[in-house]
Design a protein around this motif. Sequence first.
Motif, PDB file in Angstrom:
ATOM      1  N   PRO A 119      89.651  73.430  15.799  1.00  0.00           N
ATOM      2  CA  PRO A 119      89.089  72.273  16.498  1.00  0.00           C
ATOM      3  C   PRO A 119      87.693  71.899  15.998  1.00  0.00           C
ATOM      4  O   PRO A 119      87.258  70.764  16.167  1.00  0.00           O
ATOM      5  N   GLY A 120      87.016  72.823  15.347  1.00  0.00           N
ATOM      6  CA  GLY A 120      85.684  72.530  14.815  1.00  0.00           C
ATOM      7  C   GLY A 120      85.699  71.627  13.597  1.00  0.00           C
ATOM      8  O   GLY A 120      84.648  71.177  13.142  1.00  0.00           O
ATOM      9  N   THR A 121      86.883  71.342  13.056  1.00  0.00           N
ATOM     10  CA  THR A 121      86.963  70.488  11.873  1.00  0.00           C
ATOM     11  C   THR A 121      86.712  69.022  12.192  1.00  0.00           C
ATOM     12  O   THR A 121      86.382  68.256  11.299  1.00  0.00           O
ATOM     13  N   GLY A 122      86.893  68.633  13.437  1.00  0.00           N
ATOM     14  CA  GLY A 122      86.571  67.272  13.845  1.00  0.00           C
ATOM     15  C   GLY A 122      87.740  66.304  13.762  1.00  0.00           C
ATOM     16  O   GLY A 122      88.815  66.619  13.251  1.00  0.00           O
ATOM     17  N   ALA A 123      87.493  65.108  14.248  1.00  0.00           N
ATOM     18  CA  ALA A 123      88.526  64.086  14.369  1.00  0.00           C
ATOM     19  C   ALA A 123      89.010  63.561  13.020  1.00  0.00           C
ATOM     20  O   ALA A 123      90.143  63.107  12.895  1.00  0.00           O
ATOM     21  N   GLN A 124      88.172  63.613  12.013  1.00  0.00           N
ATOM     22  CA  GLN A 124      88.547  63.066  10.707  1.00  0.00           C
ATOM     23  C   GLN A 124      89.167  64.104   9.774  1.00  0.00           C
ATOM     24  O   GLN A 124      89.384  63.830   8.597  1.00  0.00           O
TER      25      GLN A 124
ATOM     26  N   LEU B  67      92.214  75.179  22.596  1.00  0.00           N
ATOM     27  CA  LEU B  67      92.165  76.181  21.528  1.00  0.00           C
ATOM     28  C   LEU B  67      91.020  77.168  21.728  1.00  0.00           C
ATOM     29  O   LEU B  67      91.149  78.350  21.380  1.00  0.00           O
ATOM     30  N   ARG B  68      89.933  76.718  22.307  1.00  0.00           N
ATOM     31  CA  ARG B  68      88.831  77.650  22.608  1.00  0.00           C
ATOM     32  C   ARG B  68      89.258  78.646  23.688  1.00  0.00           C
ATOM     33  O   ARG B  68      88.939  79.841  23.603  1.00  0.00           O
ATOM     34  N   LEU B  69      89.990  78.175  24.671  1.00  0.00           N
ATOM     35  CA  LEU B  69      90.528  79.078  25.692  1.00  0.00           C
ATOM     36  C   LEU B  69      91.495  80.075  25.064  1.00  0.00           C
ATOM     37  O   LEU B  69      91.453  81.273  25.358  1.00  0.00           O
ATOM     38  N   ALA B  70      92.363  79.598  24.183  1.00  0.00           N
ATOM     39  CA  ALA B  70      93.309  80.485  23.499  1.00  0.00           C
ATOM     40  C   ALA B  70      92.557  81.546  22.702  1.00  0.00           C
ATOM     41  O   ALA B  70      92.931  82.727  22.712  1.00  0.00           O
ATOM     42  N   ALA B  71      91.478  81.161  22.032  1.00  0.00           N
ATOM     43  CA  ALA B  71      90.682  82.115  21.259  1.00  0.00           C
ATOM     44  C   ALA B  71      90.081  83.182  22.177  1.00  0.00           C
ATOM     45  O   ALA B  71      90.075  84.372  21.835  1.00  0.00           O
TER      46      ALA B  71
END
Length: 181
Positions: free
Chosen positions: A35-40, A128-132
């Motif tokens: 998710p840290g990769t961003g929208a683009q 995804l942060r919760l999953a981590a």
Amino acid sequence: MLCTPLAEPTARRLGTHVSIAVGLGLVALGLLYVPGTGAQAGYWDLQPGLLLIGAGSALTTPLTVRCLAGVPDSSTGMASGLVSAAREVSGVFGVVLVGVVLTRRERSELRSGSDPRNAFLAGYDLGLRLAACCVLAGALVTLVALRRRGRHRRVVARSRGGGVKRRNGTGPGAPGRVVTK
């Protein structure tokens, strides 16, 4: 796929509990990276995170052998099925939990005026942060719960004559040298 053959030697070298915990740590890092990769982000932008998830998952494969180590040979089929079922059920609950968090966050963002794409990405990020976090909790539990039994390759069982047998195979019923003391 490339990391699976490394799981067994890693478990022997570090201990099963450390190998599995490291694998779960890599999965958690991958879940945080994506998710840290961003929208683009494009396909190639996601690959490092997905590779971490895959490599980490491969390092958790000795868990099944470890779970079956104390099971009598006559019950290994049933125990193996139980371990597989537990993995599947826990995976389903994980997907449901992440899905609920994602959906609630997305709806909250939409109500506050966010556009649909950003609302989805906000939910995706939180899910995804919760999953981590859940995977990291599993890594900590693994370090504590599996540490007590020692190394993964040596199974000690009582023989009928009162002696101790050491089986140096890959698990219950595996070919290997049995030494009775």
